[in-house]
Design an enzyme around this catalytic site. Structure first.
Site, PDB file in Angstrom:
ATOM      1  N   GLY A 149      13.593  43.741  45.304  1.00 20.28           N
ATOM      2  CA  GLY A 149      13.837  43.938  43.913  1.00 20.28           C
ATOM      3  C   GLY A 149      12.635  43.388  42.954  1.00 20.28           C
ATOM      4  O   GLY A 149      11.832  42.325  43.492  1.00 20.28           O
ATOM      5  N   CYS A 150      12.441  43.907  41.816  1.00 18.80           N
ATOM      6  CA  CYS A 150      11.239  43.256  40.972  1.00 18.80           C
ATOM      7  C   CYS A 150      11.538  41.976  40.684  1.00 18.80           C
ATOM      8  O   CYS A 150      10.547  41.236  40.796  1.00 18.80           O
ATOM      9  CB  CYS A 150      11.192  44.124  39.877  1.00 18.80           C
ATOM     10  SG  CYS A 150      12.438  44.815  38.649  1.00 18.80           S
ATOM     11  N   TYR A 151      12.814  41.470  40.002  1.00 18.09           N
ATOM     12  CA  TYR A 151      12.845  40.112  39.681  1.00 18.09           C
ATOM     13  C   TYR A 151      12.640  39.246  40.747  1.00 18.09           C
ATOM     14  O   TYR A 151      11.973  37.983  40.869  1.00 18.09           O
ATOM     15  CB  TYR A 151      14.215  40.158  39.183  1.00 18.09           C
ATOM     16  CG  TYR A 151      14.305  40.396  37.746  1.00 18.09           C
ATOM     17  CD1 TYR A 151      13.392  39.900  36.646  1.00 18.09           C
ATOM     18  CD2 TYR A 151      15.285  41.166  37.274  1.00 18.09           C
ATOM     19  CE1 TYR A 151      13.602  40.193  35.257  1.00 18.09           C
ATOM     20  CE2 TYR A 151      15.474  41.817  36.007  1.00 18.09           C
ATOM     21  CZ  TYR A 151      14.425  41.183  34.960  1.00 18.09           C
ATOM     22  OH  TYR A 151      14.825  41.549  33.635  1.00 18.09           O
ATOM     23  N   PRO A 152      13.188  39.585  41.851  1.00 20.27           N
ATOM     24  CA  PRO A 152      13.192  38.548  42.858  1.00 20.27           C
ATOM     25  C   PRO A 152      11.655  38.546  43.545  1.00 20.27           C
ATOM     26  O   PRO A 152      11.324  37.523  44.237  1.00 20.27           O
ATOM     27  CB  PRO A 152      14.153  39.419  44.046  1.00 20.27           C
ATOM     28  CG  PRO A 152      14.949  40.064  43.463  1.00 20.27           C
ATOM     29  CD  PRO A 152      14.458  40.542  42.224  1.00 20.27           C
ATOM     30  N   THR A 153      11.003  39.594  43.571  1.00 17.13           N
ATOM     31  CA  THR A 153       9.589  39.578  43.912  1.00 17.13           C
ATOM     32  C   THR A 153       8.690  38.520  43.357  1.00 17.13           C
ATOM     33  O   THR A 153       8.149  37.663  43.841  1.00 17.13           O
ATOM     34  CB  THR A 153       8.740  40.711  43.760  1.00 17.13           C
ATOM     35  OG1 THR A 153       9.470  41.542  44.616  1.00 17.13           O
ATOM     36  CG2 THR A 153       7.360  40.718  43.953  1.00 17.13           C
TER      37      THR A 153
END
Length: 344
Positions: A149-153
């Protein structure tokens, strides 16, 4: 035209469009089927006028038969739609949705519902794993990849060296500001221009965002122990980009911590620790496959503050998927991926 025949399912969405933008510039790729659900039968140019080389391509319906004759298939589909389709394909499959990111069935059931579809190799090559070994090696030659996911990245890369080095850290607090494209292309009243312009709004407050278990999973992998995560996302009035402000307790000096980050990311082409005094900005990573990081110690509060910026559609989704495709195929990991942004 390259030798690797590639299909993109979900081609009419934001993630699909970003995949196509990157794949058009990839020297090893030959673009095959472009598919979607409700957009099937329309022209790609109706959805992505910024991609004129593909404007006259007709979007096909998403089916195993349409996708089967390709070397690589990207699934840029809504959550819950990738698992069944992926099992029908005997090729390299990169899932940009959440279906195969979580290892533990319990959080999957809570956040997404239904039977746990199983975890695939996790597509964040730069993430520290067991005993400091990055998970890049798990992706080489893999035929299945769960794109993060973008946030987890951005959050995981921001905090992994800190939680790995300081064994007393058991919690992390994050506030992250994201552009509206992170919510996808489906029309939603609260994402209309009139609602978003000139306004910022928190959402998923109190641990109520579905990326929280993925962040916790990644930090636990880097730390070798559970890290409690308090994550607050904020919708910001911009189309793309994420700026994350991440804090963990610390008793160490800033110079020592900076040395850990330089060791972790000094050889990484897409993760850049900025010089002291220069802060990340979403505008600086726009269109690039890079994460920009900065750190500072607040001695009065006893916390490490790591700030980080990423383009949620490039390194946060499509760029990560192409990066993982390169590893799966044994190509240069950086092939076809931009390290420079677009400004102003």
């Amino acid at each position: 035209m390259g030798d690797v025949r590639v299909a993109v399912a979900g081609a009419s969405g934001y993630a699909g469009g970003e995949l196509l933008r990157l794949l058009l510039a990839h020297p090893a790729v030959d673009l095959g089927a472009l598919t979607a659900g409700g957009s099937a039968g329309s022209l790609l140019g109706d959805h992505h006028p910024h991609l004129p080389p593909l404007a006259d391509r007709v979007i096909a319906d998403t089916s195993p038969d349409t996708l089967a004759s390709h070397d690589v298939v990207f699934l840029a589909l809504p959550h819950g739609h990738s698992a069944a389709l992926g099992h029908e394909l005997d090729t390299i499959v990169l899932d940009c949705g959440a279906d195969h990111r979580l290892i533990d069935p319990a959080p999957w059931g809570r956040w997404y519902g239904g039977p746990h579809p199983g975890a695939w190799p996790y597509g964040l090559p730069e993430l520290l794993g067991h005993e400091g070994v990055k998970i890049r090696e798990e992706l080489r030659g893999s035929t299945r990849v769960a794109v993060p996911g973008c946030y987890p990245t951005v959050i995981s890369l921001a905090l992994a060296p800190a939680v790995a080095a300081e064994k007393s850290v058991t919690r992390a607090t994050i506030t992250a500001f994201s552009g509206t494209s992170g919510a996808g292309r489906t029309a939603k009243p609260h994402l209309s221009g009139s609602e978003v312009m000139g306004s910022a709004t928190p959402y998923g407050v109190g641990g109520d965002h579905r990326h929280t278990p993925e962040i916790a999973q990644n930090l636990a992998r880097a730390a070798g122990r559970r890290i409690a995560v308090s994550f607050t996302p904020v919708l910001a009035p911009m189309p793309r980009g994420i700026l994350a402000v991440c804090t963990v307790p610390t008793t160490r000096a800033e110079a020592e911590i900076r040395s850990d980050y330089e060791k972790a990311y000094g050889d990484e082409p897409f993760v850049h620790l900025l010089p002291p005094g220069r802060q990340p900005a979403t505008g600086a990573v726009l269109g690039s496959n890079c994460v920009h990081l900065q750190l500072a110690v607040d001695p009065g509060a006893g916390v490490l503050v790591v700030t980080a910026a990423v383009d949620n559609l490039t390194k946060g989704t499509a760029g990560a998927a192409v990066q993982c495709m390169n590893l799966a195929l044994g190509l240069d990991e950086t092939l076809g991926l931009p390290i420079t942004g677009v400004a102003p």
